[in-house]
Design a protein around this motif. Structure first.
Motif, PDB file in Angstrom:
ATOM      1  N   PHE A   1       0.810  -1.225   0.000  1.00  0.00           N
ATOM      2  CA  PHE A   1       0.000   0.000   0.000  1.00  0.00           C
ATOM      3  C   PHE A   1       0.843   1.275   0.000  1.00  0.00           C
ATOM      4  N   ILE A   2       2.163   1.123  -0.171  1.00  0.00           N
ATOM      5  CA  ILE A   2       3.025   2.296  -0.258  1.00  0.00           C
ATOM      6  C   ILE A   2       2.837   2.948  -1.621  1.00  0.00           C
ATOM      7  N   LEU A   3       2.620   4.256  -1.637  1.00  0.00           N
ATOM      8  CA  LEU A   3       2.413   4.995  -2.882  1.00  0.00           C
ATOM      9  C   LEU A   3       3.745   5.537  -3.400  1.00  0.00           C
ATOM     10  N   PRO A   4       3.853   5.723  -4.718  1.00  0.00           N
ATOM     11  CA  PRO A   4       5.016   6.450  -5.249  1.00  0.00           C
ATOM     12  C   PRO A   4       5.091   7.820  -4.569  1.00  0.00           C
ATOM     13  N   ARG A   5       6.288   8.288  -4.293  1.00  0.00           N
ATOM     14  CA  ARG A   5       6.426   9.535  -3.545  1.00  0.00           C
ATOM     15  C   ARG A   5       5.670  10.687  -4.199  1.00  0.00           C
ATOM     16  N   CYS A   6       5.527  10.628  -5.508  1.00  0.00           N
ATOM     17  CA  CYS A   6       4.791  11.658  -6.231  1.00  0.00           C
ATOM     18  C   CYS A   6       3.361  11.789  -5.732  1.00  0.00           C
ATOM     19  N   PHE A   7       2.780  10.673  -5.240  1.00  0.00           N
ATOM     20  CA  PHE A   7       1.373  10.682  -4.853  1.00  0.00           C
ATOM     21  C   PHE A   7       1.145  10.695  -3.342  1.00  0.00           C
ATOM     22  N   VAL A   8       2.209  10.665  -2.550  1.00  0.00           N
ATOM     23  CA  VAL A   8       2.038  10.706  -1.096  1.00  0.00           C
ATOM     24  C   VAL A   8       1.450  12.064  -0.713  1.00  0.00           C
ATOM     25  N   PRO A   9       0.336  12.100   0.010  1.00  0.00           N
ATOM     26  CA  PRO A   9      -0.282  13.391   0.367  1.00  0.00           C
ATOM     27  C   PRO A   9       0.684  14.282   1.134  1.00  0.00           C
ATOM     28  N   PRO A  10       0.822  15.535   0.738  1.00  0.00           N
ATOM     29  CA  PRO A  10       1.742  16.440   1.448  1.00  0.00           C
ATOM     30  C   PRO A  10       1.203  16.787   2.831  1.00  0.00           C
ATOM     31  N   LEU A  11       2.084  16.993   3.763  1.00  0.00           N
ATOM     32  CA  LEU A  11       1.702  17.349   5.119  1.00  0.00           C
ATOM     33  C   LEU A  11       1.365  18.828   5.209  1.00  0.00           C
ATOM     34  N   THR A  12       0.399  19.156   6.047  1.00  0.00           N
ATOM     35  CA  THR A  12       0.079  20.550   6.308  1.00  0.00           C
ATOM     36  C   THR A  12       1.121  21.127   7.265  1.00  0.00           C
ATOM     37  N   GLU A  13       1.136  22.419   7.386  1.00  0.00           N
ATOM     38  CA  GLU A  13       2.083  23.081   8.296  1.00  0.00           C
ATOM     39  C   GLU A  13       1.859  22.603   9.728  1.00  0.00           C
ATOM     40  N   GLU A  14       0.587  22.409  10.089  1.00  0.00           N
ATOM     41  CA  GLU A  14       0.270  21.946  11.444  1.00  0.00           C
ATOM     42  C   GLU A  14       0.880  20.573  11.713  1.00  0.00           C
ATOM     43  N   MET A  15       0.753  19.658  10.739  1.00  0.00           N
ATOM     44  CA  MET A  15       1.298  18.323  10.903  1.00  0.00           C
ATOM     45  C   MET A  15       2.827  18.340  10.896  1.00  0.00           C
ATOM     46  N   ILE A  16       3.406  19.174  10.046  1.00  0.00           N
ATOM     47  CA  ILE A  16       4.868  19.288  10.004  1.00  0.00           C
ATOM     48  C   ILE A  16       5.387  19.740  11.364  1.00  0.00           C
ATOM     49  N   SER A  17       4.692  20.710  11.964  1.00  0.00           N
ATOM     50  CA  SER A  17       5.092  21.206  13.279  1.00  0.00           C
ATOM     51  C   SER A  17       4.943  20.117  14.329  1.00  0.00           C
ATOM     52  N   LEU A  18       3.858  19.344  14.222  1.00  0.00           N
ATOM     53  CA  LEU A  18       3.593  18.278  15.191  1.00  0.00           C
ATOM     54  C   LEU A  18       4.633  17.168  15.112  1.00  0.00           C
ATOM     55  N   LEU A  19       5.083  16.878  13.894  1.00  0.00           N
ATOM     56  CA  LEU A  19       5.996  15.755  13.681  1.00  0.00           C
ATOM     57  C   LEU A  19       7.469  16.153  13.709  1.00  0.00           C
ATOM     58  N   THR A  20       7.735  17.429  13.905  1.00  0.00           N
ATOM     59  CA  THR A  20       9.111  17.911  13.935  1.00  0.00           C
ATOM     60  C   THR A  20       9.591  18.005  15.371  1.00  0.00           C
ATOM     61  N   SER A  21      10.816  17.635  15.593  1.00  0.00           N
ATOM     62  CA  SER A  21      11.362  17.656  16.959  1.00  0.00           C
ATOM     63  C   SER A  21      11.415  19.062  17.531  1.00  0.00           C
ATOM     64  N   HIS A  22      11.659  20.049  16.650  1.00  0.00           N
ATOM     65  CA  HIS A  22      11.771  21.436  17.096  1.00  0.00           C
ATOM     66  C   HIS A  22      10.599  22.230  16.529  1.00  0.00           C
ATOM     67  N   ASN A  23       9.645  22.530  17.375  1.00  0.00           N
ATOM     68  CA  ASN A  23       8.440  23.211  16.916  1.00  0.00           C
ATOM     69  C   ASN A  23       8.706  24.621  16.417  1.00  0.00           C
ATOM     70  N   ALA A  24       9.893  25.126  16.704  1.00  0.00           N
ATOM     71  CA  ALA A  24      10.183  26.500  16.288  1.00  0.00           C
ATOM     72  C   ALA A  24      10.418  26.606  14.794  1.00  0.00           C
ATOM     73  N   ILE A  25      10.616  25.460  14.117  1.00  0.00           N
ATOM     74  CA  ILE A  25      10.861  25.508  12.679  1.00  0.00           C
ATOM     75  C   ILE A  25       9.614  26.028  11.978  1.00  0.00           C
ATOM     76  N   SER A  26       9.782  27.032  11.174  1.00  0.00           N
ATOM     77  CA  SER A  26       8.632  27.616  10.482  1.00  0.00           C
ATOM     78  C   SER A  26       8.629  27.192   9.028  1.00  0.00           C
ATOM     79  N   GLN A  27       7.431  27.098   8.468  1.00  0.00           N
ATOM     80  CA  GLN A  27       7.274  26.756   7.061  1.00  0.00           C
ATOM     81  C   GLN A  27       6.595  27.929   6.355  1.00  0.00           C
ATOM     82  N   PRO A  28       7.176  28.445   5.291  1.00  0.00           N
ATOM     83  CA  PRO A  28       6.616  29.605   4.619  1.00  0.00           C
ATOM     84  C   PRO A  28       5.302  29.311   3.914  1.00  0.00           C
ATOM     85  N   ASP A  29       5.082  28.067   3.534  1.00  0.00           N
ATOM     86  CA  ASP A  29       3.861  27.725   2.804  1.00  0.00           C
ATOM     87  C   ASP A  29       2.964  26.857   3.668  1.00  0.00           C
TER      88      ASP A  29
END
Length: 218
Positions: A154-182
């Protein structure tokens, strides 16, 4: 929020749609188109078995799977986003669990070979049928974590893996201070103009929560 089941379902639809369009290419022979159509139908049934909770439970009841539907989607989420800092360690744990199974299977295989070499097909020392019984244990039936091995289906080609939202990126990142411009990370699919707006909207559609299962198809 990040509704993984819904986003994953949308990504599967986009991938299979692209696969179906490719199979209808006029440059292909009738035999090739027929082969691709059958492959598409097999893939559709395969992904439906993990997207549809009722179908998943039928497979569990038949002994084909052990994990619950929610647990299967959770493990799949870890597999797909294993490069995220918070999922890296859980992914390693799943890999180690499969290593245990693989090591046990190797040990059983070596044990079977040894018994056959020294006892042939005679009755085993414990009263079992010996080699014939031991040979039957070298199969997926005796694996504990078979579901984790099968997640690769059930692994998808990376092209089709749903992109993470900024909220999820922050949640899954060790350092919450990392900001995402988009709002989301740059997605590989967006570099392919052939996918079109419909495919992009399928992959990017907003949802509400992380683990709400996809309703059964009617």
């Amino acid at each position: 929020g990040f509704n993984f089941p819904r986003r994953y379902s949308n990504a599967v639809d986009a991938m299979l749609s692209a696969e179906k369009n490719a199979s209808a290419n006029d440059s292909l022979t009738a035999e090739e188109r027929d082969y691709n159509q059958k492959a598409y139908e097999r893939d559709r049934q395969l992904f439906d078995s993990v997207l549809n909770p009722e179908r998943h439970e039928e497979i569990v009841a038949a002994g084909g799977r052990r994990l619950s539907h929610r647990a299967t989607l959770g493990a799949l989420l870890i597999f797909l986003y294993r490069d995220e800092p918070r999922f890296n360690e859980p992914f390693k744990v799943l890999q180690l669990m499969m290593d245990i199974d693989s090591t046990m299977m190797k040990w059983r295989h070596n044990h079977v070979a040894m018994v056959q070499r020294f006892l042939g097909t005679r009755v085993g020392t414990g009263g079992s049928s010996g080699y014939l019984y031991l040979r039957s244990t070298v199969s997926d039936r005796y694996k504990i974590f078979t579901d984790f091995f099968n997640l690769s289906s059930f692994i998808l080609p990376r092209c089709f893996v749903p992109p993470l939202t900024e909220e999820m990126i922050s949640l899954l990142t060790s350092h919450n201070a990392i900001s995402q411009p988009d709002k989301v990370r740059e997605h590989p699919c967006f570099a392919d103009a052939n996918l079109g707006k419909n495919t992009r909207s399928l992959i990017m559609s907003e949802d509400i929560d992380l683990c709400t299962p996809r309703p059964a198809d009617t």
